[in-house]
Structure formats: C-alpha cells, structure tokens
Scaffold this active site. Structure first.
Site, PDB file in Angstrom:
ATOM      1  N   ASP A 112      -2.753   1.411   7.004  1.00  0.00           N
ATOM      2  CA  ASP A 112      -1.976   1.017   5.830  1.00  0.00           C
ATOM      3  C   ASP A 112      -1.627  -0.467   5.851  1.00  0.00           C
ATOM      4  O   ASP A 112      -1.584  -1.126   4.804  1.00  0.00           O
ATOM      5  CB  ASP A 112      -0.710   1.863   5.747  1.00  0.00           C
TER       6      ASP A 112
ATOM      7  N   GLU B 286      -1.512  -1.387  -5.719  1.00  0.00           N
ATOM      8  CA  GLU B 286      -2.668  -0.694  -6.271  1.00  0.00           C
ATOM      9  C   GLU B 286      -2.229   0.313  -7.324  1.00  0.00           C
ATOM     10  O   GLU B 286      -1.159   0.917  -7.227  1.00  0.00           O
ATOM     11  CB  GLU B 286      -3.440   0.022  -5.162  1.00  0.00           C
TER      12      GLU B 286
ATOM     13  N   ASP C 121       0.856  -1.178   0.000  1.00  0.00           N
ATOM     14  CA  ASP C 121       0.000   0.000   0.000  1.00  0.00           C
ATOM     15  C   ASP C 121       0.894   1.231   0.000  1.00  0.00           C
ATOM     16  O   ASP C 121       1.732   1.396   0.897  1.00  0.00           O
ATOM     17  CB  ASP C 121      -0.920   0.015   1.223  1.00  0.00           C
TER      18      ASP C 121
END
Length: 387
Positions: A349, A262, A178
């Site tokens: 996170d 991501e 992340d």
C-alpha cells in the site's frame, strides 16, 4: 458558503408528538403532490410546484383540516422539494421521485428562516414554542433554514448558515493516498489509518437484536421496543464511523494542498457478495466526498487518478510491473536488477500511495491553470521528492 450544524434536540413527550405530526403532514403532502404530478403528466399537462400548491390549498380546509395543526412549512415545502426532485430526474442526476412510506422513509420537515428562532440552547418552533437543544449553534452568520429529522429515537435539527468564503491558504505539500480494506488509507509518506470495521465489530449484537425483533408479535409494544434497539445500534455504528472519517479528512485537508487519490468503481465493488459488506463498512465513497469538499474549502486540490492505473503492481522507483501480483501479496518486491529497490521488500500500500502521488503530479503538470493556482513548479517538485 453555506454550512449546516446538526444538533440533537431534547423535546418533551408533547413536543415529540408535534414533531411526528409535522413529519407525517410533510410525508402526506409529498405523496399527494407526487400522485397528482404523475396523473397530470400522463394526461399531457405540464404540472409545476406552484400550480399543485394552489390546487392543494383550494381543497385543504375542506378535505385536510388536520394539516393546520402544525407549521405551514410542513405542507408548503414538499411542493418545492418535489419540483427539485423532478428537475434532477429530468437532468439525469437522480432517479425518479418515489412515494414515501411511513415505516421506511425518514421522518422530517422543513422550517424557513422566518418561521423559527435560535436562542441559547433552544430553538423556537411555530405552534409549539421553545425546544431544548443539546448545544448552541457553532456558526455565526445569516440563518437560511432548518430541517427537523428523526434518527432512531432522537430528533435533530440541522440549521444552515450562510458564511463568508474562507480565504484559501497555500499549502504546497502533496501526498498520495491508497485506500483499501486492510488499511483504510495509506499515505505516500508511510503513514497509515487502520480500518476500524465498526459494523463487523458490532455484528454479533446486531444479529441478536434483529432476532429479538423478528420474534416479537407485529404491532405489539415489545416489537416497537426491539425495533428501536436495532435503530440505536445502527445509529451508534454510523456515529463512530463518521467520527473517524471526519477527523482523518480534516487532518489531511489541513496538512496538504495537493492530494492524489484513486477513483473506485464502488457500484461494481458492492456487487461482490464476499466483500460487499466490508466495502460498505469502510464507507470509501463518503471518505472521498468528505475529503474533496474539505480540501476545496481550504483552497487545495484533490486529483483523482483513474482506477485502471496499476498503482499496486508498479514499482514507484523504476516503473517495473509485477503482472502476476494477487491480493494475497502484501509485500512488493521489485525484480528489476537495475532498480535501487531490487530485492528490497516494501509495503504494497505504501508503494501504491507513492505511485498515486507521482501520477497525480503528472496529471496536474498538464493543466497549466491548476499548477498556477497551486504555486510554483519548484514547490510541486519538492513536494514530490518529499513524498
């Protein structure tokens, strides 16, 4: 596989003048070829690099005799470069080629593999001789070319070498990443990499240097000195940022075979006037580019999870979603009574990294070919449990 090694040069003042002349010649030829390409294209003709090069050579000795003072590659390569640029433009991969400015464009010129020679801490340049290099070429293979560039006050040579493809090593371990601004990267294992924010740290010195630059008289030597100081500061910031990104991505690529990360709408994020500078300072786009290239070179896979996947709002254990979650909420607390993590605070996170890992493993589970390349299904499941 082709790799490039960028090495700093230590030219004498006379050699630096030669580099500047060669870069100026390359810039002039590019602008001439672009103007002629546009003129012929608007007239309904089909210009090509070879036709433009032949046309330029016919008038070169009479109109541009100063182009013979430097290596011939400085006036030959721009035609091939502009052909590649137009090809990429017509294919929709890049914007339309533009004219190069003497002040804003980066000075550079190309050398073919038969036009230079690499020795011990030195490189031989046509019509110039040997130029000292800060270090030896680290790759051993067939040299395919080199490009001289100037950054701030320093000249560099980037030598490309053709190497045999590396045999991929099987790494069944998987991890989810992340990315963000508070922490540059948070792994699903709990490990985190802090955002150093080098631009923010050096912003005070950079503002002072820019003020000093704009107070100087245009065209004066003091203004040139101030401009070089600003350029050196920017180059220092870039070097420190690249050092952190390269070390982090190399460690991740060597340790994991499957990396889920991501995707971000970087263009959209840079339109936010409050966070644009912070996102540029973090250089998340370069992080993804370096990570992808290094993992693929080592036989691994980078699985990109869609940016609309609610990784931060979802509990990695039971799937409960915190719909009212805001950016100020840094601790994730699951409100599902049947969840083992009910009322158990965990880092936001870290939770997002675990969700990204599970989603990445779910995506590659649909693609049989990718799963076959990674290894057996038992390895993937064990890696997911370890995450």
């Amino acid at each position: 596989m082709i790799k490039a090694h960028k090495i700093r040069l230590h030219p004498t003042p006379e050699q630096a003048v030669y580099f500047a002349k060669a870069a100026g010649t390359a810039r002039f030829v590019w602008n001439w070829a672009l103007a002629e390409w546009n003129r012929q294209y608007e007239a309904g003709k089909k210009p090509t690099a070879l036709k433009l090069k032949k046309q330029f050579n016919e008038i070169r000795r009479e109109h541009f005799p100063w182009t013979w003072e430097v290596t011939k590659n400085a006036s030959d390569q721009p035609f091939l470069d502009i052909a590649k640029a137009f090809t990429a433009f017509f294919e929709g991969k890049a914007r339309r080629p533009r004219f190069k400015s003497k002040k804003r464009s980066k000075p550079s010129f190309y050398l073919a593999n038969d036009q230079f020679e690499v020795g011990d801490h030195r490189v031989w340049v046509p019509k110039l001789g040997w130029v000292n290099m800060a270090e030896n070429l680290r790759f051993v293979g067939k040299v395919t070319g080199a490009r001289m560039t100037r950054t701030a006050d320093w000249w560099f040579v980037s030598i490309t070498v053709e190497l045999p493809d590396e045999l991929p090593n099987s790494r069944p371990a998987a991890v989810g990443i992340d990315v963000g601004l508070n922490r540059l990267a948070t792994l699903s294992t709990g490990e985190g990499y802090e955002n150093q924010a080098f631009l923010k740290t050096a912003l005070k010195k950079l503002r002072q240097a820019n003020k000093r630059l704009h107070r100087r008289k245009p065209g004066s030597k003091n203004r040139e000195k101030a401009r070089r100081q600003v350029a050196r500061l920017h180059y220092r910031i870039t070097c420190m940022r690249d050092d952190v990104l390269h070390k982090m991505t190399t460690k991740l690529a060597n340790g994991y075979g499957i990396i889920g990360i991501e995707t971000l709408n970087l263009k959209g994020l840079l339109k936010n006037r409050r966070l644009a500078r912070s996102f540029s300072d973090a250089s998340l786009g370069k992080l993804l580019t370096l990570l992808t290239s290094k993992v693929q070179q080592r036989g691994g896979h980078v699985i990109k999870v869609g940016r609309f996947f609610p990784s931060s709002k979802t509990c990695h254990c039971c799937g409960w979603k915190w719909e009212t979650m805001t950016l100020e909420d840094r601790i994730f607390v699951c409100q599902n009574p049947s969840c083992p993590y009910d009322q158990f605070p965990q880092d936001r996170d870290h939770n997002a990294g675990q969700n990204i890992l599970r989603e990445a493993l779910h995506l590659i589970g649909v693609i049989d070919q990718v799963v076959t390349d990674i290894g057996s299904g038992d390895d993937v499941n064990l890696a997911a449990d370890a995450g």
